[in-house]
Design a protein around this motif. Sequence first.
Motif, PDB file in Angstrom:
ATOM      1  N   GLN A  34     -49.253  68.062  56.526  1.00 23.54           N
ATOM      2  CA  GLN A  34     -47.801  67.964  57.042  1.00 23.54           C
ATOM      3  C   GLN A  34     -46.859  68.126  56.052  1.00 23.54           C
ATOM      4  OE1 GLN A  34     -47.221  67.802  60.636  1.00 23.54           O
ATOM      5  NE2 GLN A  34     -49.293  68.120  60.495  1.00 23.54           N
ATOM      6  N   ILE A  35     -45.722  67.559  56.382  1.00 23.45           N
ATOM      7  CA  ILE A  35     -44.800  68.767  54.610  1.00 23.45           C
ATOM      8  C   ILE A  35     -43.510  67.409  55.796  1.00 23.45           C
ATOM      9  CG2 ILE A  35     -43.020  69.212  53.990  1.00 23.45           C
ATOM     10  CD1 ILE A  35     -43.893  71.972  54.229  1.00 23.45           C
ATOM     11  N   SER A  36     -43.395  65.878  54.734  1.00 22.79           N
ATOM     12  CA  SER A  36     -41.935  64.776  55.022  1.00 22.79           C
ATOM     13  C   SER A  36     -41.124  65.337  54.462  1.00 22.79           C
ATOM     14  CB  SER A  36     -43.132  63.961  54.151  1.00 22.79           C
ATOM     15  OG  SER A  36     -42.450  63.817  53.106  1.00 22.79           O
ATOM     16  N   ALA A  37     -40.342  64.474  54.658  1.00 22.49           N
ATOM     17  CA  ALA A  37     -38.850  64.710  54.677  1.00 22.49           C
ATOM     18  C   ALA A  37     -38.641  64.972  52.492  1.00 22.49           C
ATOM     19  CB  ALA A  37     -38.406  63.707  54.319  1.00 22.49           C
ATOM     20  N   ASP A  38     -39.201  64.248  52.277  1.00 21.79           N
ATOM     21  CA  ASP A  38     -39.049  64.118  50.679  1.00 21.79           C
ATOM     22  C   ASP A  38     -40.768  65.736  49.886  1.00 21.79           C
ATOM     23  OD1 ASP A  38     -38.136  61.697  50.394  1.00 21.79           O
ATOM     24  OD2 ASP A  38     -40.272  61.047  49.529  1.00 21.79           O
ATOM     25  N   GLU A  39     -41.210  65.884  50.349  1.00 22.38           N
ATOM     26  CA  GLU A  39     -41.690  67.574  50.575  1.00 22.38           C
ATOM     27  C   GLU A  39     -40.890  68.258  50.502  1.00 22.38           C
ATOM     28  OE1 GLU A  39     -46.560  65.920  50.979  1.00 22.38           O
ATOM     29  OE2 GLU A  39     -45.275  66.547  52.692  1.00 22.38           O
ATOM     30  N   LEU A  40     -40.248  68.072  51.746  1.00 22.27           N
ATOM     31  CA  LEU A  40     -39.575  69.615  52.739  1.00 22.27           C
ATOM     32  C   LEU A  40     -38.502  69.704  52.092  1.00 22.27           C
ATOM     33  CD1 LEU A  40     -38.702  71.599  54.977  1.00 22.27           C
ATOM     34  CD2 LEU A  40     -37.655  69.486  55.701  1.00 22.27           C
ATOM     35  N   GLN A  41     -37.257  68.698  50.701  1.00 17.18           N
ATOM     36  CA  GLN A  41     -36.560  68.701  50.165  1.00 17.18           C
ATOM     37  C   GLN A  41     -37.263  69.207  48.693  1.00 17.18           C
ATOM     38  OE1 GLN A  41     -35.331  64.843  48.436  1.00 17.18           O
ATOM     39  NE2 GLN A  41     -33.258  65.562  48.293  1.00 17.18           N
ATOM     40  N   ASP A  69     -39.896  68.985  64.849  1.00 19.60           N
ATOM     41  CA  ASP A  69     -41.159  67.250  65.033  1.00 19.60           C
ATOM     42  C   ASP A  69     -41.655  67.101  66.800  1.00 19.60           C
ATOM     43  OD1 ASP A  69     -42.995  65.811  64.753  1.00 19.60           O
ATOM     44  OD2 ASP A  69     -41.841  64.036  64.942  1.00 19.60           O
ATOM     45  N   ARG A  70     -42.275  68.504  67.460  1.00 15.96           N
ATOM     46  CA  ARG A  70     -42.525  68.126  68.441  1.00 15.96           C
ATOM     47  C   ARG A  70     -44.051  67.233  69.071  1.00 15.96           C
ATOM     48  NH1 ARG A  70     -40.904  73.632  67.051  1.00 15.96           N
ATOM     49  NH2 ARG A  70     -39.584  74.586  68.803  1.00 15.96           N
ATOM     50  N   ASP A  71     -44.249  67.055  67.538  1.00 15.36           N
ATOM     51  CA  ASP A  71     -45.397  66.090  67.954  1.00 15.36           C
ATOM     52  C   ASP A  71     -45.272  64.425  67.246  1.00 15.36           C
ATOM     53  OD1 ASP A  71     -45.314  65.924  65.435  1.00 15.36           O
ATOM     54  OD2 ASP A  71     -47.641  66.649  64.578  1.00 15.36           O
ATOM     55  N   MET A  72     -43.621  64.235  67.452  1.00 15.91           N
ATOM     56  CA  MET A  72     -43.312  63.048  66.611  1.00 15.91           C
ATOM     57  C   MET A  72     -43.905  62.105  65.791  1.00 15.91           C
ATOM     58  SD  MET A  72     -40.336  63.928  68.841  1.00 15.91           S
ATOM     59  CE  MET A  72     -40.137  62.545  68.855  1.00 15.91           C
ATOM     60  N   SER A  73     -44.258  63.302  64.685  1.00 15.48           N
ATOM     61  CA  SER A  73     -45.151  62.648  63.851  1.00 15.48           C
ATOM     62  C   SER A  73     -44.399  62.355  62.527  1.00 15.48           C
ATOM     63  CB  SER A  73     -45.976  63.368  63.302  1.00 15.48           C
ATOM     64  OG  SER A  73     -45.599  64.634  62.458  1.00 15.48           O
ATOM     65  N   GLY A  74     -43.166  62.281  62.831  1.00 13.40           N
ATOM     66  CA  GLY A  74     -42.068  62.349  61.547  1.00 13.40           C
ATOM     67  C   GLY A  74     -42.251  63.592  60.264  1.00 13.40           C
ATOM     68  N   SER A  75     -42.967  64.351  60.724  1.00 14.81           N
ATOM     69  CA  SER A  75     -43.097  65.222  59.621  1.00 14.81           C
ATOM     70  C   SER A  75     -43.474  66.909  60.431  1.00 14.81           C
ATOM     71  CB  SER A  75     -44.551  65.725  57.948  1.00 14.81           C
ATOM     72  OG  SER A  75     -45.640  65.013  59.207  1.00 14.81           O
ATOM     73  N   LEU A  76     -43.470  67.860  60.107  1.00 18.26           N
ATOM     74  CA  LEU A  76     -43.730  69.330  60.252  1.00 18.26           C
ATOM     75  C   LEU A  76     -45.133  69.726  59.536  1.00 18.26           C
ATOM     76  CD1 LEU A  76     -40.467  71.068  58.844  1.00 18.26           C
ATOM     77  CD2 LEU A  76     -40.924  69.849  61.268  1.00 18.26           C
ATOM     78  N   GLY A  77     -46.078  69.975  60.976  1.00 20.79           N
ATOM     79  CA  GLY A  77     -47.442  70.931  60.898  1.00 20.79           C
ATOM     80  C   GLY A  77     -46.538  72.537  59.770  1.00 20.79           C
ATOM     81  N   PHE A  78     -47.448  73.539  60.383  1.00 25.33           N
ATOM     82  CA  PHE A  78     -47.493  74.253  59.744  1.00 25.33           C
ATOM     83  C   PHE A  78     -46.462  75.642  60.738  1.00 25.33           C
ATOM     84  CE2 PHE A  78     -48.243  79.426  59.859  1.00 25.33           C
ATOM     85  CZ  PHE A  78     -48.196  79.523  58.113  1.00 25.33           C
ATOM     86  N   ASN A  79     -47.091  75.257  61.659  1.00 23.84           N
ATOM     87  CA  ASN A  79     -45.910  75.902  63.135  1.00 23.84           C
ATOM     88  C   ASN A  79     -44.533  75.818  62.920  1.00 23.84           C
ATOM     89  OD1 ASN A  79     -48.075  78.112  63.416  1.00 23.84           O
ATOM     90  ND2 ASN A  79     -48.732  76.836  65.474  1.00 23.84           N
TER      91      ASN A  79
END
Length: 184
Positions: A34-41, A69-79
């Motif tokens: 998953q990609i967190s906000a820090d990783e996305l930045q 964030d459709r699954d409400m995980s606070g991060s992004l999956g690949f799709n």
Amino acid sequence: MAYPGYGAAPMGQPGAQQDPMYGFFTAVAGQDGQISADELQRCLTSSGMSGSYNPFNLETCRLMINMLDRDMSGSLGFNEFKELAGVLNGWKATFMGYDRDRSGTMEPQELQQALVAMGYNLSPQAFHCIMRRYSTNGRIGFDDFIGCCVKLRAMTDNFRRRDTAHNGQANFGYDDFIQVTMNF
């Protein structure tokens, strides 16, 4: 056996390994897939998405994650990440198209034209609120433009879900209003 983040396609996403973005995603996502906000930045900065502009601030990255964030995980999956990349490329092209003097910022009339082109027909009062929130010295930088676009899209999506008669009117309970506005 490979696991998500270690070269295998995320579970439930057949064919993701063949996607050219998947390798980039796994390099950023780390062990959790998953990609967190820090990783996305870090990812957006290293990918050059911000171009010659300053890197995205962490709050803008959080807003981008909340938007998809459709699954409400606070991060992004690949799709979710792949969808974000497409959206960001579109917004970047819009910004570059309306930043006519190539200053890296938009003047109010450029922003207004860009928003109208994107389908947002805002009242002068609503546009003034956007300018107060996102401008510095009367100009909007790329990072703030992206933050503005994220909020407008997310708030519009939430409004449309509640505008069941499609007449530009929606009813919000106080708790619902707080949840919608605090997520953005």
